[in-house]
Every structure is written in structure tokens, then in C-alpha cells.
Design a protein around this motif. Structure first.
Motif, PDB file in Angstrom:
ATOM      1  N   VAL A   1      -9.159  15.797  10.131  1.00 41.50           N
ATOM      2  CA  VAL A   1      -7.914  16.075   9.420  1.00 41.50           C
ATOM      3  C   VAL A   1      -7.214  14.760   9.087  1.00 41.50           C
ATOM      4  O   VAL A   1      -6.745  14.554   7.962  1.00 41.50           O
ATOM      5  N   MET A   2      -7.178  13.835  10.055  1.00 44.75           N
ATOM      6  CA  MET A   2      -6.556  12.539   9.823  1.00 44.75           C
ATOM      7  C   MET A   2      -7.331  11.752   8.753  1.00 44.75           C
ATOM      8  O   MET A   2      -6.748  11.192   7.825  1.00 44.75           O
ATOM      9  N   TRP A   3      -8.670  11.717   8.863  1.00 39.60           N
ATOM     10  CA  TRP A   3      -9.500  11.017   7.885  1.00 39.60           C
ATOM     11  C   TRP A   3      -9.283  11.594   6.494  1.00 39.60           C
ATOM     12  O   TRP A   3      -9.119  10.868   5.514  1.00 39.60           O
ATOM     13  N   ASN A   4      -9.294  12.921   6.395  1.00 42.95           N
ATOM     14  CA  ASN A   4      -9.136  13.583   5.102  1.00 42.95           C
ATOM     15  C   ASN A   4      -7.778  13.268   4.490  1.00 42.95           C
ATOM     16  O   ASN A   4      -7.670  13.036   3.285  1.00 42.95           O
ATOM     17  N   ASP A   5      -6.752  13.254   5.302  1.00 47.82           N
ATOM     18  CA  ASP A   5      -5.410  12.946   4.819  1.00 47.82           C
ATOM     19  C   ASP A   5      -5.363  11.521   4.261  1.00 47.82           C
ATOM     20  O   ASP A   5      -4.819  11.287   3.171  1.00 47.82           O
ATOM     21  N   ILE A   6      -5.939  10.579   4.975  1.00 49.14           N
ATOM     22  CA  ILE A   6      -5.979   9.191   4.503  1.00 49.14           C
ATOM     23  C   ILE A   6      -6.820   9.101   3.235  1.00 49.14           C
ATOM     24  O   ILE A   6      -6.437   8.444   2.260  1.00 49.14           O
ATOM     25  N   HIS A   7      -7.974   9.760   3.231  1.00 49.61           N
ATOM     26  CA  HIS A   7      -8.873   9.733   2.078  1.00 49.61           C
ATOM     27  C   HIS A   7      -8.186  10.285   0.824  1.00 49.61           C
ATOM     28  O   HIS A   7      -8.309   9.715  -0.261  1.00 49.61           O
ATOM     29  N   GLN A   8      -7.470  11.376   0.976  1.00 52.73           N
ATOM     30  CA  GLN A   8      -6.826  12.028  -0.163  1.00 52.73           C
ATOM     31  C   GLN A   8      -5.619  11.246  -0.682  1.00 52.73           C
ATOM     32  O   GLN A   8      -5.231  11.401  -1.832  1.00 52.73           O
ATOM     33  N   HIS A   9      -5.013  10.418   0.177  1.00 50.04           N
ATOM     34  CA  HIS A   9      -3.799   9.687  -0.213  1.00 50.04           C
ATOM     35  C   HIS A   9      -3.999   8.171  -0.203  1.00 50.04           C
ATOM     36  O   HIS A   9      -3.044   7.417  -0.062  1.00 50.04           O
ATOM     37  N   ALA A  10      -5.226   7.733  -0.374  1.00 52.27           N
ATOM     38  CA  ALA A  10      -5.547   6.302  -0.285  1.00 52.27           C
ATOM     39  C   ALA A  10      -4.745   5.468  -1.276  1.00 52.27           C
ATOM     40  O   ALA A  10      -4.212   4.408  -0.917  1.00 52.27           O
ATOM     41  N   ASP A  11      -4.647   5.914  -2.517  1.00 53.16           N
ATOM     42  CA  ASP A  11      -3.922   5.124  -3.524  1.00 53.16           C
ATOM     43  C   ASP A  11      -2.445   4.981  -3.166  1.00 53.16           C
ATOM     44  O   ASP A  11      -1.872   3.899  -3.298  1.00 53.16           O
ATOM     45  N   GLU A  12      -1.844   6.064  -2.699  1.00 54.56           N
ATOM     46  CA  GLU A  12      -0.437   6.014  -2.306  1.00 54.56           C
ATOM     47  C   GLU A  12      -0.249   5.076  -1.113  1.00 54.56           C
ATOM     48  O   GLU A  12       0.713   4.303  -1.076  1.00 54.56           O
ATOM     49  N   LEU A  13      -1.152   5.136  -0.143  1.00 54.54           N
ATOM     50  CA  LEU A  13      -1.053   4.278   1.027  1.00 54.54           C
ATOM     51  C   LEU A  13      -1.217   2.800   0.660  1.00 54.54           C
ATOM     52  O   LEU A  13      -0.511   1.939   1.167  1.00 54.54           O
ATOM     53  N   ARG A  14      -2.148   2.516  -0.256  1.00 54.38           N
ATOM     54  CA  ARG A  14      -2.413   1.122  -0.641  1.00 54.38           C
ATOM     55  C   ARG A  14      -1.296   0.540  -1.490  1.00 54.38           C
ATOM     56  O   ARG A  14      -1.261  -0.657  -1.729  1.00 54.38           O
ATOM     57  N   ALA A  15      -0.371   1.366  -1.946  1.00 60.21           N
ATOM     58  CA  ALA A  15       0.778   0.865  -2.686  1.00 60.21           C
ATOM     59  C   ALA A  15       1.672   0.009  -1.777  1.00 60.21           C
ATOM     60  O   ALA A  15       2.415  -0.840  -2.248  1.00 60.21           O
ATOM     61  N   SER A  16       1.551   0.222  -0.478  1.00 64.40           N
ATOM     62  CA  SER A  16       2.281  -0.598   0.495  1.00 64.40           C
ATOM     63  C   SER A  16       1.568  -1.934   0.650  1.00 64.40           C
ATOM     64  O   SER A  16       0.363  -1.989   0.868  1.00 64.40           O
ATOM     65  N   LYS A  17       2.337  -3.030   0.553  1.00 66.52           N
ATOM     66  CA  LYS A  17       1.754  -4.367   0.683  1.00 66.52           C
ATOM     67  C   LYS A  17       1.089  -4.549   2.050  1.00 66.52           C
ATOM     68  O   LYS A  17       0.016  -5.139   2.153  1.00 66.52           O
ATOM     69  N   VAL A  18       1.711  -4.033   3.079  1.00 68.12           N
ATOM     70  CA  VAL A  18       1.193  -4.199   4.437  1.00 68.12           C
ATOM     71  C   VAL A  18      -0.116  -3.424   4.609  1.00 68.12           C
ATOM     72  O   VAL A  18      -1.106  -3.959   5.122  1.00 68.12           O
ATOM     73  N   VAL A  19      -0.138  -2.167   4.167  1.00 71.28           N
ATOM     74  CA  VAL A  19      -1.341  -1.350   4.290  1.00 71.28           C
ATOM     75  C   VAL A  19      -2.472  -1.958   3.470  1.00 71.28           C
ATOM     76  O   VAL A  19      -3.616  -2.047   3.924  1.00 71.28           O
ATOM     77  N   ASP A  20      -2.175  -2.400   2.239  1.00 72.09           N
ATOM     78  CA  ASP A  20      -3.203  -3.003   1.398  1.00 72.09           C
ATOM     79  C   ASP A  20      -3.801  -4.236   2.080  1.00 72.09           C
ATOM     80  O   ASP A  20      -5.023  -4.433   2.050  1.00 72.09           O
ATOM     81  N   SER A  21      -2.966  -5.054   2.718  1.00 74.12           N
ATOM     82  CA  SER A  21      -3.469  -6.233   3.440  1.00 74.12           C
ATOM     83  C   SER A  21      -4.360  -5.823   4.606  1.00 74.12           C
ATOM     84  O   SER A  21      -5.390  -6.456   4.859  1.00 74.12           O
ATOM     85  N   MET A  22      -3.997  -4.756   5.303  1.00 72.82           N
ATOM     86  CA  MET A  22      -4.813  -4.282   6.419  1.00 72.82           C
ATOM     87  C   MET A  22      -6.174  -3.793   5.924  1.00 72.82           C
ATOM     88  O   MET A  22      -7.200  -4.065   6.540  1.00 72.82           O
ATOM     89  N   VAL A  23      -6.191  -3.088   4.801  1.00 73.34           N
ATOM     90  CA  VAL A  23      -7.440  -2.574   4.252  1.00 73.34           C
ATOM     91  C   VAL A  23      -8.335  -3.725   3.800  1.00 73.34           C
ATOM     92  O   VAL A  23      -9.540  -3.723   4.046  1.00 73.34           O
ATOM     93  N   GLU A  24      -7.751  -4.722   3.158  1.00 77.69           N
ATOM     94  CA  GLU A  24      -8.516  -5.850   2.652  1.00 77.69           C
ATOM     95  C   GLU A  24      -8.954  -6.820   3.763  1.00 77.69           C
ATOM     96  O   GLU A  24      -9.906  -7.560   3.604  1.00 77.69           O
ATOM     97  N   GLY A  25      -8.244  -6.799   4.868  1.00 80.86           N
ATOM     98  CA  GLY A  25      -8.597  -7.674   5.988  1.00 80.86           C
ATOM     99  C   GLY A  25      -7.999  -9.068   5.890  1.00 80.86           C
ATOM    100  O   GLY A  25      -8.338  -9.963   6.651  1.00 80.86           O
TER     101      GLY A  25
END
Length: 179
Positions: free
Chosen positions: A148-172
């Protein structure tokens, strides 16, 4: 019940299952006790060709007993049966096997068309060496909280990556200049 357990082992397992399902419901507020119909036996190439088993259809159930010495009764809950969506997603992501038409489960005049579900999965995995669909019924605890958590993140990935902090975490690495 047809089981491989002795009477004593069956009673012990039923008691443990009963207690665990009650604890799960009390702690999480969601049912984790299911009757699984159909099992996919598959070979996990990523883990040294280990043979794995995954349920195909999950029917929410509950166990009851009148007293500590009474036999258990099992009945369907007033919830819809479901396909193992976690398995369907894993098959698509890891093996490129897409199995459509199972969410929601297809029905006939008797309820869930289990024969159609089993045949649909068989047809999609028949070319995989060592894989097979078993016509088995299993009662067990199945938790989908991580899915459920994975699916929620997967479905809202673009919205989450709009955050500078989250995008930096994803990119490493830092993808923006701090003020």
C-alpha cells in the motif's frame, strides 16, 4: 479439513493463527486473515533460483470460537475477495508479465470465477521454466501494508518529486542550491 498436520499440531496452529489474527486486527485495525485459493509456484532468479509460493486469490475470513476448548469456525467476512495485487505488480516489474482482468476478480453466477482466474494465470506463466499454478487452498495471515505504501508513492511520484528535498533524496545528491 484436509491437512498435513497431526490433530495436535493442527490445534496448535489454529490457536496461533486465531490469536495472531486477533492481534493484527487490534493493532492495525485491518484484517490480515485470508483464505487463499490458487498458488503460483515460481522460481526467483534474483535469489539463487529459490522456489517461491504466492497466493493468487485472497478471500477475507474470520475465525471464531465459543470458548477456549471449543472448535474454531471460519467464515467469510463481508469484504470483497481480491487478487494478489502485490504479486501481479511484481510479475510486471520483474518479469514483464502483465496479467490483466483480475482486479477486480471476475465473477460468474456462483461468485468469483476461480477457474477463469487460475487459467488466466496459467496461460501467462506457462513459458516460465519451473513455474506452475497449484490448485491449493491455504489459510494464513497476509499483510499488504508495504505494498500500500509502495503503491501510494508510485502513484504520486511526480507530486512527491516536486519537493526539492524529496527530489534530492531520490537522485542521491543535492539537486538545488540552499539559501
Amino acid at each position: 479439513l484436509r491437512t498435513a498436520f497431526t490433530e495436535a499440531a493442527l490445534q496448535k496452529n489454529l490457536t496461533n493463527l486465531y490469536r495472531s489474527s486477533r492481534s493484527s486486527m487490534e493493532e492495525t485495525g485491518s484484517n490480515a486473515l485470508f483464505l487463499s485459493l490458487g498458488t503460483l509456484k515460481w522460481v526467483d532468479e534474483k535469489r539463487g533460483n529459490q522456489v517461491r509460493y504466492a497466493p493468487l486469490m485472497l478471500f477475507p475470513i474470520e475465525m471464531r470460537r465459543a470458548s477456549a476448548r471449543a472448535n474454531y469456525t471460519i467464515r467469510l467476512r463481508d469484504e470483497d475477495p481480491q487478487a494478489n495485487v502485490s504479486l501481479l505488480e511484481m510479475l510486471k516489474a520483474d518479469y514483464g508479465i502483465e496479467i490483466g482482468g483480475l482486479d477486480p476478480l471476475p465473477c460468474d453466477e456462483s461468485g468469483v470465477d476461480t477457474r477463469l482466474v487460475l487459467n488466466t494465470v496459467k496461460n501467462k506463466v506457462m513459458d516460465q521454466p519451473g513455474w506452475e499454478v497449484l490448485e491449493a487452498a491455504v489459510i494464513g495471515l497476509f499483510s499488504f501494508s508495504q505494498f500500500v505504501m509502495w503503491n501510494d508513492i508510485h502513484q504520486h511520484a511526480d507530486e512527491l518529486r516536486a519537493s526539492k528535498v524529496v527530489d534530492s533524496m531520490v537522485e542521491g545528491h543535492l539537486t538545488w542550491t540552499p539559501e
